[in-house]
Motif scaffolding. Structure first.
Motif, PDB file in Angstrom:
ATOM      1  N   ASP A   1      57.597 -12.768  -2.084  1.00 26.49           N
ATOM      2  CA  ASP A   1      56.803 -13.191  -3.244  1.00 26.49           C
ATOM      3  C   ASP A   1      56.488 -12.037  -4.184  1.00 26.49           C
ATOM      4  O   ASP A   1      55.362 -11.893  -4.684  1.00 26.49           O
ATOM      5  CB  ASP A   1      55.490 -13.858  -2.793  1.00 26.49           C
ATOM      6  N   LEU A   2      57.494 -11.195  -4.429  1.00 34.18           N
ATOM      7  CA  LEU A   2      57.338 -10.062  -5.326  1.00 34.18           C
ATOM      8  C   LEU A   2      58.332 -10.155  -6.480  1.00 34.18           C
ATOM      9  O   LEU A   2      59.426 -10.704  -6.321  1.00 34.18           O
ATOM     10  CB  LEU A   2      57.572  -8.740  -4.576  1.00 34.18           C
ATOM     11  N   ASP A   3      57.944  -9.606  -7.613  1.00 38.24           N
ATOM     12  CA  ASP A   3      58.882  -9.523  -8.727  1.00 38.24           C
ATOM     13  C   ASP A   3      60.015  -8.562  -8.366  1.00 38.24           C
ATOM     14  O   ASP A   3      59.817  -7.602  -7.605  1.00 38.24           O
ATOM     15  CB  ASP A   3      58.172  -9.017  -9.985  1.00 38.24           C
ATOM     16  N   TYR A   4      61.179  -8.826  -8.944  1.00 35.65           N
ATOM     17  CA  TYR A   4      62.337  -7.973  -8.675  1.00 35.65           C
ATOM     18  C   TYR A   4      62.276  -6.752  -9.579  1.00 35.65           C
ATOM     19  O   TYR A   4      62.754  -6.760 -10.721  1.00 35.65           O
ATOM     20  CB  TYR A   4      63.622  -8.768  -8.897  1.00 35.65           C
ATOM     21  N   THR A   5      61.632  -5.698  -9.080  1.00 36.53           N
ATOM     22  CA  THR A   5      61.508  -4.440  -9.816  1.00 36.53           C
ATOM     23  C   THR A   5      61.934  -3.297  -8.903  1.00 36.53           C
ATOM     24  O   THR A   5      61.930  -3.423  -7.672  1.00 36.53           O
ATOM     25  CB  THR A   5      60.063  -4.185 -10.269  1.00 36.53           C
ATOM     26  N   ASP A   6      62.303  -2.179  -9.500  1.00 39.44           N
ATOM     27  CA  ASP A   6      62.697  -1.006  -8.712  1.00 39.44           C
ATOM     28  C   ASP A   6      61.575  -0.575  -7.770  1.00 39.44           C
ATOM     29  O   ASP A   6      61.825  -0.207  -6.616  1.00 39.44           O
ATOM     30  CB  ASP A   6      63.059   0.157  -9.645  1.00 39.44           C
ATOM     31  N   ALA A   7      60.330  -0.627  -8.255  1.00 40.01           N
ATOM     32  CA  ALA A   7      59.192  -0.195  -7.436  1.00 40.01           C
ATOM     33  C   ALA A   7      59.017  -1.092  -6.221  1.00 40.01           C
ATOM     34  O   ALA A   7      58.765  -0.609  -5.100  1.00 40.01           O
ATOM     35  CB  ALA A   7      57.915  -0.186  -8.280  1.00 40.01           C
ATOM     36  N   ASN A   8      59.163  -2.404  -6.397  1.00 42.35           N
ATOM     37  CA  ASN A   8      59.003  -3.330  -5.277  1.00 42.35           C
ATOM     38  C   ASN A   8      60.148  -3.210  -4.280  1.00 42.35           C
ATOM     39  O   ASN A   8      59.942  -3.297  -3.068  1.00 42.35           O
ATOM     40  CB  ASN A   8      58.897  -4.765  -5.789  1.00 42.35           C
ATOM     41  N   VAL A   9      61.355  -3.001  -4.789  1.00 41.97           N
ATOM     42  CA  VAL A   9      62.501  -2.804  -3.897  1.00 41.97           C
ATOM     43  C   VAL A   9      62.301  -1.542  -3.065  1.00 41.97           C
ATOM     44  O   VAL A   9      62.537  -1.531  -1.847  1.00 41.97           O
ATOM     45  CB  VAL A   9      63.822  -2.722  -4.700  1.00 41.97           C
ATOM     46  N   GLU A  10      61.857  -0.478  -3.715  1.00 40.73           N
ATOM     47  CA  GLU A  10      61.601   0.781  -3.002  1.00 40.73           C
ATOM     48  C   GLU A  10      60.535   0.586  -1.927  1.00 40.73           C
ATOM     49  O   GLU A  10      60.672   1.096  -0.803  1.00 40.73           O
ATOM     50  CB  GLU A  10      61.171   1.851  -3.996  1.00 40.73           C
ATOM     51  N   LEU A  11      59.494  -0.151  -2.253  1.00 42.36           N
ATOM     52  CA  LEU A  11      58.414  -0.416  -1.302  1.00 42.36           C
ATOM     53  C   LEU A  11      58.927  -1.189  -0.088  1.00 42.36           C
ATOM     54  O   LEU A  11      58.648  -0.831   1.068  1.00 42.36           O
ATOM     55  CB  LEU A  11      57.308  -1.207  -1.990  1.00 42.36           C
TER      56      LEU A  11
END
Length: 214
Positions: free
Chosen positions: A161-171
């Motif tokens: 349930d996260l937006d597809y962003t570089d920061a979220n992918v890294e997390l």
């Protein structure tokens, strides 16, 4: 009674490709497979049961009927030999050991990111299969999103349930990194190989083992 060779490995260690290579031996049933963006996607006789985290705790109850064959069935598995032996008592095991050095572990995690997280699938069946490998049964309200996903990193974001962003992918990838896994030694029915240094000549011992136990 059917005979099995289980190729046991941790996620990202290249077990499906190795399974396909093993299955090409003349005493095995050859696995059907497809190549996608450098990855191997195989179809084994157990329906990828042993690669799914959704069945991690009850796979024993979901083993399908297997056609009788006088050749060995080769099955890739994220379940360990010690667990599989409780059900498949007379089987043969090829194990890709998890790396133990810092360099090897870093190599594996980088490989998982580049070859798995940044890769994609060509159809919804494979995307659902990827979710099942992660331990997620795809809910109906996310099926459309999964179908339209750009790559596996995008799927990870959808499932969390996260937006597809570089920061979220890294997390998410930081949480998914592995630092330990399977580690076995050779024995009468086990061939242990080392991650990123697989000795294909060592696999020739399979010929001897399979002849002895046919």
């Amino acid at each position: 009674m059917n005979k099995f060779i289980f190729v046991c490995y941790d996620h990202g260690c290249g077990g499906e490709n190795l399974s396909v290579q093993v299955s090409k031996r003349n005493y095995c049933n050859t696995l059907e497979y497809a190549k996608q963006q450098g990855r191997t996607w195989s179809e084994d006789v157990l329906g990828k049961l042993l690669l799914k985290n959704t069945t991690k705790n009850n796979w024993q109850e979901q083993i399908p009927d297997v056609p009788v064959s006088d050749r060995y069935y080769v099955v890739p598995s994220h379940r360990e030999p010690n667990e599989l032996k409780q059900v498949f008592k007379d089987s043969i095991f090829v194990v890709i050991n998890f790396p133990t050095s810092d360099v090897g572990i870093a190599h594996l995690n980088n490989r998982v990111y580049e070859k798995v997280w940044l890769s994609s699938h060509t159809n919804i069946k494979q995307k659902i299969g990827f979710c099942e490998q992660l331990g997620h049964a795809v809910p109906a309200d996310k099926l459309k999103q999964i179908h339209k996903s750009l790559n596996n990193a995008h799927i990870h974001c959808i499932l969390n349930d996260l937006d597809y962003t570089d920061a979220n992918v890294e997390l998410l990838f930081a949480k998914a990194k592995r630092y330990k896994g399977m580690n076995y030694l050779d024995d009468e029915k086990t061939i242990a190989l080392e991650y990123n240094n697989i000795d294909m000549k060592k696999l020739d011992r399979l010929d001897e083992i399979c002849i002895l136990h046919r």
